[in-house]
Design a protein around this motif. Structure first.
Motif, PDB file in Angstrom:
ATOM      1  N   SER A  34      46.394  32.310  55.476  1.00 20.69           N
ATOM      2  CA  SER A  34      45.133  33.004  55.230  1.00 20.69           C
ATOM      3  C   SER A  34      44.326  32.288  54.156  1.00 20.69           C
ATOM      4  O   SER A  34      44.871  31.624  53.269  1.00 20.69           O
ATOM      5  N   ILE A  35      42.979  32.421  54.243  1.00 21.49           N
ATOM      6  CA  ILE A  35      42.114  31.872  53.196  1.00 21.49           C
ATOM      7  C   ILE A  35      42.131  32.783  51.972  1.00 21.49           C
ATOM      8  O   ILE A  35      41.667  32.402  50.902  1.00 21.49           O
ATOM      9  N   LEU A  36      42.670  34.009  52.122  1.00 18.52           N
ATOM     10  CA  LEU A  36      42.774  34.945  50.997  1.00 18.52           C
ATOM     11  C   LEU A  36      44.219  34.969  50.515  1.00 18.52           C
ATOM     12  O   LEU A  36      45.029  35.774  50.957  1.00 18.52           O
ATOM     13  N   ASN A  37      44.535  34.055  49.615  1.00 18.01           N
ATOM     14  CA  ASN A  37      45.883  33.986  49.072  1.00 18.01           C
ATOM     15  C   ASN A  37      45.858  34.214  47.574  1.00 18.01           C
ATOM     16  O   ASN A  37      44.843  34.001  46.917  1.00 18.01           O
ATOM     17  N   ASN A  38      46.997  34.656  47.020  1.00 17.20           N
ATOM     18  CA  ASN A  38      47.098  34.930  45.586  1.00 17.20           C
ATOM     19  C   ASN A  38      45.987  35.879  45.129  1.00 17.20           C
ATOM     20  O   ASN A  38      45.186  35.562  44.235  1.00 17.20           O
ATOM     21  N   LEU A  39      45.926  37.034  45.764  1.00 17.65           N
ATOM     22  CA  LEU A  39      44.879  38.008  45.459  1.00 17.65           C
ATOM     23  C   LEU A  39      44.978  38.495  44.016  1.00 17.65           C
ATOM     24  O   LEU A  39      46.073  38.620  43.469  1.00 17.65           O
ATOM     25  N   PRO A  40      43.853  38.782  43.402  1.00 15.71           N
ATOM     26  CA  PRO A  40      43.878  39.293  42.026  1.00 15.71           C
ATOM     27  C   PRO A  40      44.342  40.748  42.001  1.00 15.71           C
ATOM     28  O   PRO A  40      44.296  41.447  43.012  1.00 15.71           O
ATOM     29  N   TYR A  41      44.785  41.187  40.832  1.00 13.74           N
ATOM     30  CA  TYR A  41      45.132  42.586  40.634  1.00 13.74           C
ATOM     31  C   TYR A  41      43.892  43.446  40.915  1.00 13.74           C
ATOM     32  O   TYR A  41      42.786  43.074  40.551  1.00 13.74           O
ATOM     33  N   PRO A  42      44.028  44.590  41.618  1.00 12.11           N
ATOM     34  CA  PRO A  42      45.246  45.289  42.044  1.00 12.11           C
ATOM     35  C   PRO A  42      45.572  45.102  43.525  1.00 12.11           C
ATOM     36  O   PRO A  42      46.234  45.932  44.120  1.00 12.11           O
ATOM     37  N   PHE A  43      45.082  44.027  44.158  1.00 12.93           N
ATOM     38  CA  PHE A  43      45.240  43.864  45.598  1.00 12.93           C
ATOM     39  C   PHE A  43      46.532  43.128  45.946  1.00 12.93           C
ATOM     40  O   PHE A  43      47.018  42.303  45.177  1.00 12.93           O
ATOM     41  N   GLY A  44      47.062  43.420  47.119  1.00 10.69           N
ATOM     42  CA  GLY A  44      48.252  42.745  47.598  1.00 10.69           C
ATOM     43  C   GLY A  44      48.597  43.200  48.999  1.00 10.69           C
ATOM     44  O   GLY A  44      47.826  43.919  49.653  1.00 10.69           O
ATOM     45  N   PHE A  45      49.787  42.795  49.474  1.00 10.14           N
ATOM     46  CA  PHE A  45      50.151  43.037  50.875  1.00 10.14           C
ATOM     47  C   PHE A  45      51.453  43.812  51.034  1.00 10.14           C
ATOM     48  O   PHE A  45      52.043  43.815  52.105  1.00 10.14           O
TER      49      PHE A  45
END
Length: 618
Positions: A34-45
């Motif tokens: 994905s182009i959305l990697n290492n999301l900032p806080y508070p996001f995740g999977f």
């Protein structure tokens, strides 16, 4: 000395033990491919994240059926909401949760409403060109089929109940609106919805942060967001980086945040705490040096990809070549940087692209992507990469210089007095050959941003396709790849928007728009035209389909009475019509388009030299 080591280990164990007990569940912030990697806080999977997003196997980050394009504190959550006929209006409910909701900046477009909503801040002429499938009901009157709803700008979020009060059956699309003075304007991200987010509960912010409280529009519960005070950096959350001023203090094992070392060393003498602090500072310093070295190493590798080494220039050379990046040598500014002209080493003119100062992973990947593609493909009608510079954390790319500007500038009379048809046709044929070459590579390369301003021309009006920042490698065994739509409004494949399927036929559609520009001399999107004609692709399909091509031929070409020229214009229009088919399966492959255009050119204008003479004589 041995006793000192043992003492240090004991003190470290004591300091770590409480944190292990109180540690929160793990939050996975990585979505493979994905182009959305290492999301900032508070996001995740994963369930351990405060706000959990979905990650599919093909790398699409999503909320329900909608792809997420951005996720951060500045932009909120930008969710793709492409135009689609027959989408149940209840799908909008997916965008409301106990942690996020659409902001009042959005304009929501719906179909078949019981009550007409006339409160939308966006004028009809502004939203219509963004909708590739506006006439879902077959009605010519836009307001008879589509209604637009905007929220109260004095409130932070769209009220879901108010949206649903109109009794609409279908959710067509959405877009973010910003106010320029007292006037509304669409943001650059079209067909998206912006979601504001918050965390549940009472404020859990750092001491140097400001807490803003929210009342959830979904369930009325308490929510909050943190922001560091002026003079402090960080995200402001206790559970994340907190706030820091000047050089940051550090936790043990490389976690840097706040001004002090967080953690209570119960029962530890003062000298023991000091030793731990020193160890922590050393670890943090080493980690920061490692990160800096990693960034520098990644930057150095920009010019060494797949065994191909690109010449590296020093920052001083680039600065001298551009006269200190002087505005007088500026050629233009785009989404990812500014291009200057300059002379380097052997005194040859070059185009120097200075990437905007963004040091995030996405920006570096964008640069690496362009270098990789340009250094692994070679074609006489693809812009050549001559070198790069990676000093001072700047990413600078150096290309061959195209003195005659872009095809768009000539079609819009920004350069010269207009191009004669033989030259336009040759540029079209050469561009098609370049794109066909990309598609025939193994693996195939999809350009994703084919448009007239990305087609450059040299002294001899030879075409060069440029700007590979958005390009993607396809998969040989697959007919398409799934990715969030990116590109330029007016050129984007509507099926790519609807199904997130990027393929070679997406470039074919965009090239079809370029062909209509070449024939008509009109812009791909122009708000000064009548609302039904703002989108050039729709206008061309209508006129060509009805046999009224003469209505839209560039006035510069109309005085020509040569039958062979008019015949070739009509043949090119037929090719464009096929390229613009809404069903991608009905579009011809680019290799076939290139062959047809070359045959049309060769049968009417066999000598390229004659074409140059025509231009030079003007």
């Amino acid at each position: 000395m041995i006793k000192l080591h043992i003492l240090i280990l004991i003190l470290i164990s004591i300091s770590i033990f409480p944190s292990i007990i109180s540690q929160k569940p793990y939050c996975n912030k990585t979505c493979p491919n994905s182009i959305l990697n290492n999301l900032p806080y508070p996001f995740g999977f994963s369930s351990g994240c405060e706000i959990q997003l979905n990650c599919s196997q093909n790398g699409i980050v999503s909320i329900g059926e909608f792809a997420v394009e951005k996720a951060n504190d500045k932009d909120g959550l930008l969710v793709s909401l492409p135009s689609k006929c027959g989408r149940n209006v209840e799908a909008l409910h997916t965008l409301y949760s106990e942690n996020y909701a659409p902001t009042s900046e959005n304009a929501i477009l719906m179909e078949n409403c019981t009550d007409k909503i006339r409160t939308c801040m966006v004028p009809e002429m502004m939203f219509q060109p963004q909708l590739q499938v506006i006439d879902c009901g077959g009605k010519s009157d836009v307001y008879g089929n589509v209604s637009c709803y905007s929220g109260d700008t004095n409130l932070p979020f769209l009220d879901y109940e108010n949206v649903m009060m109109a009794g609409c059956h279908f959710l067509l699309s959405g877009m973010v609106v910003k106010m320029v003075g007292d006037n509304p304007a669409l943001s650059l991200d079209v067909q998206v919805v912006k979601l504001g987010w918050w965390l549940k509960g009472d404020c859990e912010c750092s001491e140097d942060a400001i807490c803003t409280k929210f009342v959830s529009p979904v369930n009325g519960g308490d929510g909050y967001k943190c922001q560091c005070k002026d003079g402090f950096s960080g995200d402001g959350y206790k559970a994340s980086s907190g706030c820091r001023k000047g050089s940051s203090g550090c936790h043990l094992f490389g976690r840097c945040e706040g001004n002090n070392i967080v953690g209570v060393f119960v029962g530890v003498v003062t000298i023991g705490g000091s030793l731990i602090a020193c160890i922590g500072l050393v670890c943090c310093y080493a980690r920061r040096r490692t990160i800096a070295a990693s960034f520098s190493k990644k930057n150095r590798r920009l010019c060494e990809v797949k065994g191909i080494t690109i010449p590296i220039y020093s920052y001083k050379e680039i600065e001298k070549a551009t006269n200190g990046f002087s505005d007088k040598q500026k050629l233009g500014t785009g989404a990812f940087g500014t291009v200057y002209k300059g002379k380097i080493r052997k005194g040859e003119w070059v185009a120097i692209k200075r990437i905007k100062h963004r040091y995030d992973t996405d920006n570096i990947n964008q640069v690496m992507n362009e270098i990789t593609l340009l250094s692994t493909v070679s074609h006489q009608n693809l812009l050549r990469l001559l070198g790069c510079s990676v000093e001072k954390t700047d990413q600078i790319l150096i290309y061959e210089f195209m003195p005659n500007g872009t095809l768009s500038q000539h079609l819009q009379r920004e350069k010269g007095n207009g191009l004669p048809w033989p030259v336009r046709l040759t540029i079209a044929a050469e561009t098609a050959q370049a794109i066909s070459h990309l598609h025939s590579s193994k693996p195939p390369i999809y350009h994703r941003d084919v448009k007239s301003c990305n087609i450059l021309v040299d002294y001899n009006f030879k075409a060069k396709v440029a700007d590979f920042g958005l390009s993607r490698l396809g998969m040989i065994e697959s007919s398409h790849i799934s990715t969030a739509p990116q590109g330029t409004p007016g050129y984007l494949d509507p099926q790519y928007y609807e199904k997130f399927h990027l393929s070679d036929k997406s470039d074919v559609y965009s090239f079809g728009v370029v062909l209509t520009e070449i024939i008509t001399g009109l812009k791909a999107v122009d708000f000064s035209r009548r609302h039904s004609e703002i989108n050039l692709a729709s206008l061309a399909i209508d006129r060509i389909g009805k046999g009224n091509l003469e209505d839209i031929i560039d006035p510069f070409l109309k005085p020509i009475k040569d039958d062979s020229i008019m015949n070739s214009i009509h043949k090119v229009a037929e090719v464009a019509f096929r390229c613009l088919a809404l069903d991608s399966d009905m579009r011809p492959p680019m290799a076939e388009v290139a062959t047809e255009l070359e045959n049309i050119r060769a049968s009417n204008f066999p000598s390229w030299k004659e074409n140059i003479d025509i231009v030079s004589a003007q």
